[in-house]
Write a protein that holds these residues in place. Structure first.
Motif, PDB file in Angstrom:
ATOM      1  N   THR A 195       8.505 -34.483  -3.329  1.00 53.66           N
ATOM      2  CA  THR A 195       8.011 -34.676  -1.960  1.00 53.66           C
ATOM      3  C   THR A 195       6.529 -34.338  -1.873  1.00 53.66           C
ATOM      4  O   THR A 195       5.757 -35.013  -1.185  1.00 53.66           O
ATOM      5  CB  THR A 195       8.810 -33.799  -0.984  1.00 53.66           C
ATOM      6  N   VAL A 196       6.115 -33.312  -2.597  1.00 56.14           N
ATOM      7  CA  VAL A 196       4.711 -32.903  -2.610  1.00 56.14           C
ATOM      8  C   VAL A 196       3.851 -33.938  -3.338  1.00 56.14           C
ATOM      9  O   VAL A 196       2.717 -34.220  -2.933  1.00 56.14           O
ATOM     10  CB  VAL A 196       4.570 -31.516  -3.271  1.00 56.14           C
ATOM     11  N   LEU A 197       4.380 -34.522  -4.398  1.00 56.72           N
ATOM     12  CA  LEU A 197       3.620 -35.496  -5.186  1.00 56.72           C
ATOM     13  C   LEU A 197       3.551 -36.873  -4.526  1.00 56.72           C
ATOM     14  O   LEU A 197       2.611 -37.635  -4.774  1.00 56.72           O
ATOM     15  CB  LEU A 197       4.262 -35.653  -6.573  1.00 56.72           C
ATOM     16  N   ALA A 198       4.508 -37.196  -3.688  1.00 58.23           N
ATOM     17  CA  ALA A 198       4.637 -38.539  -3.129  1.00 58.23           C
ATOM     18  C   ALA A 198       3.367 -39.069  -2.461  1.00 58.23           C
ATOM     19  O   ALA A 198       3.013 -40.244  -2.661  1.00 58.23           O
ATOM     20  CB  ALA A 198       5.814 -38.589  -2.146  1.00 58.23           C
ATOM     21  N   PRO A 199       2.640 -38.264  -1.666  1.00 62.47           N
ATOM     22  CA  PRO A 199       1.434 -38.811  -1.004  1.00 62.47           C
ATOM     23  C   PRO A 199       0.389 -39.353  -1.972  1.00 62.47           C
ATOM     24  O   PRO A 199      -0.343 -40.293  -1.619  1.00 62.47           O
ATOM     25  CB  PRO A 199       0.896 -37.599  -0.232  1.00 62.47           C
ATOM     26  N   LEU A 200       0.307 -38.811  -3.164  1.00 61.58           N
ATOM     27  CA  LEU A 200      -0.670 -39.299  -4.130  1.00 61.58           C
ATOM     28  C   LEU A 200      -0.356 -40.736  -4.531  1.00 61.58           C
ATOM     29  O   LEU A 200      -1.257 -41.583  -4.646  1.00 61.58           O
ATOM     30  CB  LEU A 200      -0.689 -38.396  -5.363  1.00 61.58           C
ATOM     31  N   PHE A 201       0.920 -41.027  -4.739  1.00 57.72           N
ATOM     32  CA  PHE A 201       1.310 -42.341  -5.244  1.00 57.72           C
ATOM     33  C   PHE A 201       1.447 -43.385  -4.131  1.00 57.72           C
ATOM     34  O   PHE A 201       1.715 -44.562  -4.421  1.00 57.72           O
ATOM     35  CB  PHE A 201       2.611 -42.223  -6.040  1.00 57.72           C
ATOM     36  N   SER A 202       1.262 -42.953  -2.893  1.00 56.84           N
ATOM     37  CA  SER A 202       1.224 -43.908  -1.783  1.00 56.84           C
ATOM     38  C   SER A 202      -0.141 -43.900  -1.100  1.00 56.84           C
ATOM     39  O   SER A 202      -0.314 -44.507  -0.045  1.00 56.84           O
ATOM     40  CB  SER A 202       2.322 -43.586  -0.765  1.00 56.84           C
ATOM     41  N   SER A 203      -1.098 -43.212  -1.699  1.00 58.07           N
ATOM     42  CA  SER A 203      -2.435 -43.095  -1.123  1.00 58.07           C
ATOM     43  C   SER A 203      -3.129 -44.450  -1.043  1.00 58.07           C
ATOM     44  O   SER A 203      -3.009 -45.280  -1.939  1.00 58.07           O
ATOM     45  CB  SER A 203      -3.285 -42.134  -1.954  1.00 58.07           C
ATOM     46  N   GLU A 204      -3.862 -44.679   0.034  1.00 56.85           N
ATOM     47  CA  GLU A 204      -4.624 -45.910   0.187  1.00 56.85           C
ATOM     48  C   GLU A 204      -6.055 -45.757  -0.307  1.00 56.85           C
ATOM     49  O   GLU A 204      -6.812 -46.727  -0.334  1.00 56.85           O
ATOM     50  CB  GLU A 204      -4.632 -46.339   1.656  1.00 56.85           C
ATOM     51  N   SER A 205      -6.423 -44.532  -0.702  1.00 61.03           N
ATOM     52  CA  SER A 205      -7.819 -44.288  -1.077  1.00 61.03           C
ATOM     53  C   SER A 205      -8.043 -44.179  -2.574  1.00 61.03           C
ATOM     54  O   SER A 205      -9.047 -44.649  -3.092  1.00 61.03           O
ATOM     55  CB  SER A 205      -8.314 -42.997  -0.408  1.00 61.03           C
ATOM     56  N   THR A 206      -7.108 -43.575  -3.295  1.00 64.21           N
ATOM     57  CA  THR A 206      -7.334 -43.350  -4.720  1.00 64.21           C
ATOM     58  C   THR A 206      -6.669 -44.420  -5.579  1.00 64.21           C
ATOM     59  O   THR A 206      -5.605 -44.944  -5.228  1.00 64.21           O
ATOM     60  CB  THR A 206      -6.830 -41.959  -5.145  1.00 64.21           C
ATOM     61  N   LEU A 207      -7.297 -44.751  -6.687  1.00 64.73           N
ATOM     62  CA  LEU A 207      -6.753 -45.691  -7.665  1.00 64.73           C
ATOM     63  C   LEU A 207      -6.031 -44.901  -8.748  1.00 64.73           C
ATOM     64  O   LEU A 207      -6.611 -44.012  -9.371  1.00 64.73           O
ATOM     65  CB  LEU A 207      -7.891 -46.507  -8.286  1.00 64.73           C
ATOM     66  N   ILE A 208      -4.763 -45.193  -8.992  1.00 59.26           N
ATOM     67  CA  ILE A 208      -4.002 -44.521 -10.051  1.00 59.26           C
ATOM     68  C   ILE A 208      -4.203 -45.281 -11.355  1.00 59.26           C
ATOM     69  O   ILE A 208      -3.904 -46.471 -11.442  1.00 59.26           O
ATOM     70  CB  ILE A 208      -2.496 -44.461  -9.715  1.00 59.26           C
ATOM     71  N   VAL A 209      -4.718 -44.587 -12.363  1.00 59.33           N
ATOM     72  CA  VAL A 209      -4.981 -45.199 -13.665  1.00 59.33           C
ATOM     73  C   VAL A 209      -3.965 -44.664 -14.656  1.00 59.33           C
ATOM     74  O   VAL A 209      -3.877 -43.451 -14.875  1.00 59.33           O
ATOM     75  CB  VAL A 209      -6.411 -44.894 -14.159  1.00 59.33           C
ATOM     76  N   SER A 210      -3.188 -45.560 -15.248  1.00 61.21           N
ATOM     77  CA  SER A 210      -2.111 -45.161 -16.160  1.00 61.21           C
ATOM     78  C   SER A 210      -2.054 -46.139 -17.327  1.00 61.21           C
ATOM     79  O   SER A 210      -2.597 -47.242 -17.254  1.00 61.21           O
ATOM     80  CB  SER A 210      -0.772 -45.134 -15.415  1.00 61.21           C
ATOM     81  N   HIS A 211      -1.363 -45.733 -18.374  1.00 65.13           N
ATOM     82  CA  HIS A 211      -1.216 -46.619 -19.530  1.00 65.13           C
ATOM     83  C   HIS A 211       0.075 -47.427 -19.474  1.00 65.13           C
ATOM     84  O   HIS A 211       0.326 -48.262 -20.336  1.00 65.13           O
ATOM     85  CB  HIS A 211      -1.261 -45.806 -20.829  1.00 65.13           C
ATOM     86  N   ASP A 212       0.911 -47.192 -18.457  1.00 69.72           N
ATOM     87  CA  ASP A 212       2.139 -47.972 -18.284  1.00 69.72           C
ATOM     88  C   ASP A 212       2.578 -47.853 -16.835  1.00 69.72           C
ATOM     89  O   ASP A 212       3.492 -47.108 -16.495  1.00 69.72           O
ATOM     90  CB  ASP A 212       3.235 -47.472 -19.228  1.00 69.72           C
ATOM     91  N   VAL A 213       1.924 -48.604 -15.975  1.00 69.08           N
ATOM     92  CA  VAL A 213       2.171 -48.507 -14.537  1.00 69.08           C
ATOM     93  C   VAL A 213       3.594 -48.898 -14.188  1.00 69.08           C
ATOM     94  O   VAL A 213       4.246 -48.253 -13.354  1.00 69.08           O
ATOM     95  CB  VAL A 213       1.157 -49.373 -13.763  1.00 69.08           C
ATOM     96  N   LYS A 214       4.118 -49.942 -14.794  1.00 67.33           N
ATOM     97  CA  LYS A 214       5.487 -50.380 -14.479  1.00 67.33           C
ATOM     98  C   LYS A 214       6.497 -49.281 -14.773  1.00 67.33           C
ATOM     99  O   LYS A 214       7.390 -49.009 -13.964  1.00 67.33           O
ATOM    100  CB  LYS A 214       5.841 -51.644 -15.263  1.00 67.33           C
ATOM    101  N   ARG A 215       6.368 -48.637 -15.916  1.00 69.65           N
ATOM    102  CA  ARG A 215       7.270 -47.543 -16.267  1.00 69.65           C
ATOM    103  C   ARG A 215       7.135 -46.417 -15.245  1.00 69.65           C
ATOM    104  O   ARG A 215       8.145 -45.855 -14.801  1.00 69.65           O
ATOM    105  CB  ARG A 215       6.942 -47.052 -17.682  1.00 69.65           C
ATOM    106  N   ASP A 216       5.905 -46.092 -14.869  1.00 68.12           N
ATOM    107  CA  ASP A 216       5.692 -45.029 -13.889  1.00 68.12           C
ATOM    108  C   ASP A 216       6.349 -45.375 -12.555  1.00 68.12           C
ATOM    109  O   ASP A 216       6.966 -44.512 -11.911  1.00 68.12           O
ATOM    110  CB  ASP A 216       4.197 -44.794 -13.676  1.00 68.12           C
ATOM    111  N   MET A 217       6.202 -46.612 -12.129  1.00 67.74           N
ATOM    112  CA  MET A 217       6.802 -47.036 -10.862  1.00 67.74           C
ATOM    113  C   MET A 217       8.316 -46.822 -10.859  1.00 67.74           C
ATOM    114  O   MET A 217       8.894 -46.329  -9.885  1.00 67.74           O
ATOM    115  CB  MET A 217       6.491 -48.513 -10.602  1.00 67.74           C
TER     116      MET A 217
END
Length: 339
Positions: free
Chosen positions: A117-139
């Protein structure tokens, strides 16, 4: 079989304006078997990051708040298992605003739910770009925890595929190719070890490895943006590839309904058709052979049927039977089409 001739035809069909820029003199490596070129960044210009381990929700919440105010956040999720729908999520490493943290994920219960619940706002943020090496897996991993990954994202493995499609795309090899940086697990990657195994050494080792990876994301981002722009691939990356990652994640999450009886019938029909083709190939060759064996196919075509008198053996002492070679010989003998 290979698809070199298909790739060649595809390139020829593209308008000249859509052709990638020439890569002569660049650091791009276009063959898996070539020696890596000089890395574009000196290896010692990027020091291994100091990684903090955050175990309390308050500390995580403060980091998330800071990250959401920034432009980019590097992310690397530690989950054991090759399939995102069944892998065990053990920890999440994040890097933003000059700080890198590793968050061990509790095994189960209220603590795990509270952390997500605490982490959720980061992954729904409209301001920051999430950079990952496997976005689909993360999703998919996050969705299993009821965390929807809707923030803008950039997948470094997809970017590397667009720029250097014939290379391997593991993070250690990408970091070395793009940054000249040797990750802690570089030896494992070059040895072909599976990337989704258990990290030995406990939370400290997990934090070191995945924190390093999260920090590298933020170094790879500008390097990839530059290469994508140089090769006229930015629109392909941003407007097609990344949106398609979301589509693929949704498809994998939704799954498909399978008609088992229909698949069994198709299997029967295709098996019968395959058996007929194999029998025809045996009749044309005048003997039985393993059609799946390039060596035996070469012997049949060039020694027994002699369909090309000028053919020469490779350095390994066998005949090449790649898709490109067979395409040129398809009108020389009916067996080639069957193969």
């Amino acid at each position: 079989l290979e698809f070199k001739t298909f790739a060649s035809r595809l390139r020829q069909s593209l308008p000249e304006t859509e052709q990638p820029k020439s890569q002569s003199g660049s650091n791009l490596q276009l063959s898996l078997f070539d020696a890596p070129g000089e890395p574009p960044v000196e290896a010692d210009s990027f020091e291994r990051p100091v990684v903090e381990t955050l175990r309390d929700s308050l500390g995580v919440a403060r980091f998330v708040e800071t990250a959401c105010r920034g432009n980019e956040t590097g992310c690397m999720i530690y989950a054991v298992g090759p399939e995102a729908m069944t892998a065990k999520l053990n920890g999440i490493a994040l890097s933003a605003a000059g700080r890198t943290v590793y968050v061990p994920v509790p095994a189960a219960g209220d603590e795990r739910q509270e952390l997500m619940t605490v982490l959720a706002p980061l992954f729904s943020s409209e301001s920051t770009l999430i950079v990952s090496h496997d976005v689909k897996r993360d999703m998919l991993l996050l969705r299993r925890e009821n965390v929807m990954f809707t923030a803008r994202s950039f997948d470094t493995s997809v970017a590397h595929y667009l720029i250097q499609p014939e290379m391997r795309h593991s993070l250690p090899q990408v970091a070395f190719t793009m940054l000249g940086y040797t990750t802690e697990d570089y030896a494992d990657a070059t040895a072909g070890r599976k990337p989704y195994g258990t990290v030995e050494g406990g939370v400290e080792a997990e934090a070191r490895r995945f924190g390093e990876a999260a920090a590298i994301m933020l170094r790879l981002l500008p390097a990839f943006r530059q290469k994508l722009e140089e090769n006229n691939l930015s629109r392909l990356m941003n407007e097609i590839e990344m949106p398609f990652v979301e589509v693929l994640a949704d498809m994998e999450w939704t799954g498909v309904r399978i008609d088992v009886d229909e698949l069994a019938e198709l299997s029967r029909q295709l098996t019968a058709r395959l058996d007929k083709l194999v029998a025809e190939a045996y009749e044309l060759a005048g003997t039985e052979f393993n059609i799946a064996s390039p060596m035996q196919v070469g012997e049949i075509l060039f020694e027994r049927l002699k369909i090309d008198a000028k053919v020469k053996k490779t350095k390994k002492g066998s005949y090449s039977t790649t898709e490109e070679i067979l395409e040129k010989l398809r009108h020389a003998h009916p067996i080639v089409d069957i193969i």
